[in-house]
Design a protein around this motif. Structure first.
Motif, PDB file in Angstrom:
ATOM      1  N   LEU A 196       0.824  -1.208   0.000  1.00  0.00           N
ATOM      2  CA  LEU A 196       0.000   0.000   0.000  1.00  0.00           C
ATOM      3  C   LEU A 196       0.858   1.258   0.000  1.00  0.00           C
ATOM      4  CD1 LEU A 196      -2.533  -1.191   2.713  1.00  0.00           C
ATOM      5  CD2 LEU A 196      -2.795  -1.330   0.228  1.00  0.00           C
ATOM      6  N   VAL A 197       0.514   2.192  -0.859  1.00  0.00           N
ATOM      7  CA  VAL A 197       1.168   3.489  -0.884  1.00  0.00           C
ATOM      8  C   VAL A 197       0.718   4.260   0.357  1.00  0.00           C
ATOM      9  CG1 VAL A 197       1.366   5.664  -2.158  1.00  0.00           C
ATOM     10  CG2 VAL A 197       1.255   3.491  -3.397  1.00  0.00           C
ATOM     11  N   GLU A 198       1.658   4.945   0.992  1.00  0.00           N
ATOM     12  CA  GLU A 198       1.304   5.683   2.202  1.00  0.00           C
ATOM     13  C   GLU A 198       0.293   6.777   1.893  1.00  0.00           C
ATOM     14  OE1 GLU A 198       3.270   7.976   6.036  1.00  0.00           O
ATOM     15  OE2 GLU A 198       4.557   7.369   4.369  1.00  0.00           O
ATOM     16  N   SER A 199      -0.711   6.869   2.770  1.00  0.00           N
ATOM     17  CA  SER A 199      -1.691   7.947   2.656  1.00  0.00           C
ATOM     18  C   SER A 199      -2.195   8.279   4.053  1.00  0.00           C
ATOM     19  CB  SER A 199      -2.857   7.546   1.748  1.00  0.00           C
ATOM     20  OG  SER A 199      -3.635   6.530   2.357  1.00  0.00           O
ATOM     21  N   ALA A 200      -2.727   9.484   4.191  1.00  0.00           N
ATOM     22  CA  ALA A 200      -3.181   9.955   5.501  1.00  0.00           C
ATOM     23  C   ALA A 200      -4.402   9.203   5.997  1.00  0.00           C
ATOM     24  CB  ALA A 200      -3.475  11.451   5.440  1.00  0.00           C
ATOM     25  N   ASP A 201      -5.241   8.741   5.069  1.00  0.00           N
ATOM     26  CA  ASP A 201      -6.512   8.154   5.494  1.00  0.00           C
ATOM     27  C   ASP A 201      -6.553   6.619   5.432  1.00  0.00           C
ATOM     28  OD1 ASP A 201      -6.399   8.121   2.750  1.00  0.00           O
ATOM     29  OD2 ASP A 201      -8.484   8.731   2.431  1.00  0.00           O
ATOM     30  N   ASN A 202      -5.476   5.981   4.996  1.00  0.00           N
ATOM     31  CA  ASN A 202      -5.469   4.516   4.966  1.00  0.00           C
ATOM     32  C   ASN A 202      -5.349   3.973   6.386  1.00  0.00           C
ATOM     33  OD1 ASN A 202      -3.762   1.860   4.981  1.00  0.00           O
ATOM     34  ND2 ASN A 202      -4.830   1.915   3.012  1.00  0.00           N
ATOM     35  N   THR A 203      -6.272   3.096   6.774  1.00  0.00           N
ATOM     36  CA  THR A 203      -6.343   2.574   8.139  1.00  0.00           C
ATOM     37  C   THR A 203      -5.075   1.822   8.541  1.00  0.00           C
ATOM     38  OG1 THR A 203      -8.728   2.371   7.876  1.00  0.00           O
ATOM     39  CG2 THR A 203      -7.754   1.161   9.682  1.00  0.00           C
ATOM     40  N   LEU A 204      -4.510   1.041   7.628  1.00  0.00           N
ATOM     41  CA  LEU A 204      -3.321   0.243   7.953  1.00  0.00           C
ATOM     42  C   LEU A 204      -2.105   1.148   8.182  1.00  0.00           C
ATOM     43  CD1 LEU A 204      -3.797  -2.695   5.405  1.00  0.00           C
ATOM     44  CD2 LEU A 204      -4.686  -2.498   7.721  1.00  0.00           C
ATOM     45  N   TRP A 205      -1.978   2.177   7.363  1.00  0.00           N
ATOM     46  CA  TRP A 205      -0.890   3.136   7.554  1.00  0.00           C
ATOM     47  C   TRP A 205      -1.108   3.960   8.815  1.00  0.00           C
ATOM     48  CZ3 TRP A 205       3.872   4.120   5.922  1.00  0.00           C
ATOM     49  CH2 TRP A 205       4.335   3.468   4.760  1.00  0.00           C
ATOM     50  N   LYS A 206      -2.353   4.322   9.086  1.00  0.00           N
ATOM     51  CA  LYS A 206      -2.654   5.111  10.290  1.00  0.00           C
ATOM     52  C   LYS A 206      -2.238   4.341  11.545  1.00  0.00           C
ATOM     53  CE  LYS A 206      -6.391   7.614  12.597  1.00  0.00           C
ATOM     54  NZ  LYS A 206      -6.022   7.152  13.926  1.00  0.00           N
ATOM     55  N   MET A 207      -2.526   3.033  11.589  1.00  0.00           N
ATOM     56  CA  MET A 207      -2.135   2.212  12.736  1.00  0.00           C
ATOM     57  C   MET A 207      -0.614   2.167  12.867  1.00  0.00           C
ATOM     58  SD  MET A 207      -3.182   0.497  15.360  1.00  0.00           S
ATOM     59  CE  MET A 207      -4.926   0.349  15.012  1.00  0.00           C
ATOM     60  N   ALA A 208       0.098   2.072  11.735  1.00  0.00           N
ATOM     61  CA  ALA A 208       1.572   2.080  11.767  1.00  0.00           C
ATOM     62  C   ALA A 208       2.091   3.356  12.416  1.00  0.00           C
ATOM     63  CB  ALA A 208       2.131   1.926  10.360  1.00  0.00           C
ATOM     64  N   ARG A 209       1.492   4.481  12.045  1.00  0.00           N
ATOM     65  CA  ARG A 209       1.927   5.760  12.628  1.00  0.00           C
ATOM     66  C   ARG A 209       1.541   5.850  14.104  1.00  0.00           C
ATOM     67  NH1 ARG A 209       0.356   7.415   7.342  1.00  0.00           N
ATOM     68  NH2 ARG A 209      -1.754   7.885   8.068  1.00  0.00           N
ATOM     69  N   ASP A 210       0.300   5.458  14.419  1.00  0.00           N
ATOM     70  CA  ASP A 210      -0.179   5.549  15.807  1.00  0.00           C
ATOM     71  C   ASP A 210       0.687   4.728  16.764  1.00  0.00           C
ATOM     72  OD1 ASP A 210      -2.207   7.186  14.933  1.00  0.00           O
ATOM     73  OD2 ASP A 210      -3.801   5.691  15.141  1.00  0.00           O
ATOM     74  N   LEU A 211       1.119   3.540  16.319  1.00  0.00           N
ATOM     75  CA  LEU A 211       1.924   2.654  17.168  1.00  0.00           C
ATOM     76  C   LEU A 211       3.429   2.847  16.961  1.00  0.00           C
ATOM     77  CD1 LEU A 211      -0.149  -0.668  16.969  1.00  0.00           C
ATOM     78  CD2 LEU A 211      -0.142   1.048  18.794  1.00  0.00           C
TER      79      LEU A 211
END
Length: 195
Positions: free
Chosen positions: A47-62
């Motif tokens: 997946l290309v990084e994006s602000a609204d992608n749930t999987l990327w958001k979890m990566a950033r949050d954790l």
């Protein structure tokens, strides 16, 4: 693989100690770090990084990119993203969560053994799937295994667990399934959610 598709596993590995974890119904995700690159994959796509992608958001949050970088190892973390807005949210979570079930050493081309998986998740402060037993011996029949899987979730005891996953404490290969790992689905979960 579902146990019902290969019931001979019960006799073949009756003396092996397995760990038993809760199977969680959500979206599969892999976070990897290799050659100074961090990536996020769904079950079938990077997946290309994006602000609204749930999987990327979890990566950033954790803070997963920074945590993987600190290990100085090439690793792939495999987990399930579950909760609000994901796969119908069968566990009725108010938020979104990650549960790690595997870590793959890319350079050695092997999954970490159970003890190292747990230790590394603690070190990285990443949650694992609920581990129910660590010295489990297989029951002799499919019916007994299905009976065991008819259980409520450790994450929300008001809801049915999807089922259980069984893996040996150290990686083993099987002639029929490759890496020895199998699931037993909770019939009550199937009645409620299908599958």
């Amino acid at each position: 693989i579902r146990l019902q598709a290969l019931p001979e596993i019960l006799q073949r590995y009756g003396e092996v100690h397995f760990y038993r974890s809760e199977k969680i119904d959500g979206s599969s995700v892999t976070y990897y770090y290799k050659d100074d690159q961090f990536g996020v994959c769904s079950r079938n796509f990077e997946l290309v990084e994006s602000a609204d992608n749930t999987l990327w958001k979890m990566a950033r949050d954790l803070e997963i990119p920074a945590k993987l970088l600190r290990t100085r190892r090439h690793l792939a973390i495999q987990g399930e993203l579950f909760g609000a807005g994901i796969q119908g949210n069968p566990l009725k979570c108010s938020d979104q969560r990650l549960a790690v079930f595997n870590i793959f050493d890319i350079d050695k081309h092997q999954h970490l053994p159970f003890a190292e998986l747990i230790d590394l998740c603690r070190t990285l402060d990443l949650p694992t799937v609920p581990i129910l037993e660590t010295q489990f011996k297989l029951k002799p029949t499919v019916d007994e295994m299905v009976g065991l899987a008819t259980a409520k979730s450790q994450l929300n005891p008001a809801e049915w667990a999807e089922g259980f996953v069984f893996r040996p404490l150290t990686e083993m290969r099987d002639r029929d399934v490759g890496r020895l790992s199998f699931k037993v689905i909770n019939p009550e979960f199937l009645l409620k959610f299908g599958g």
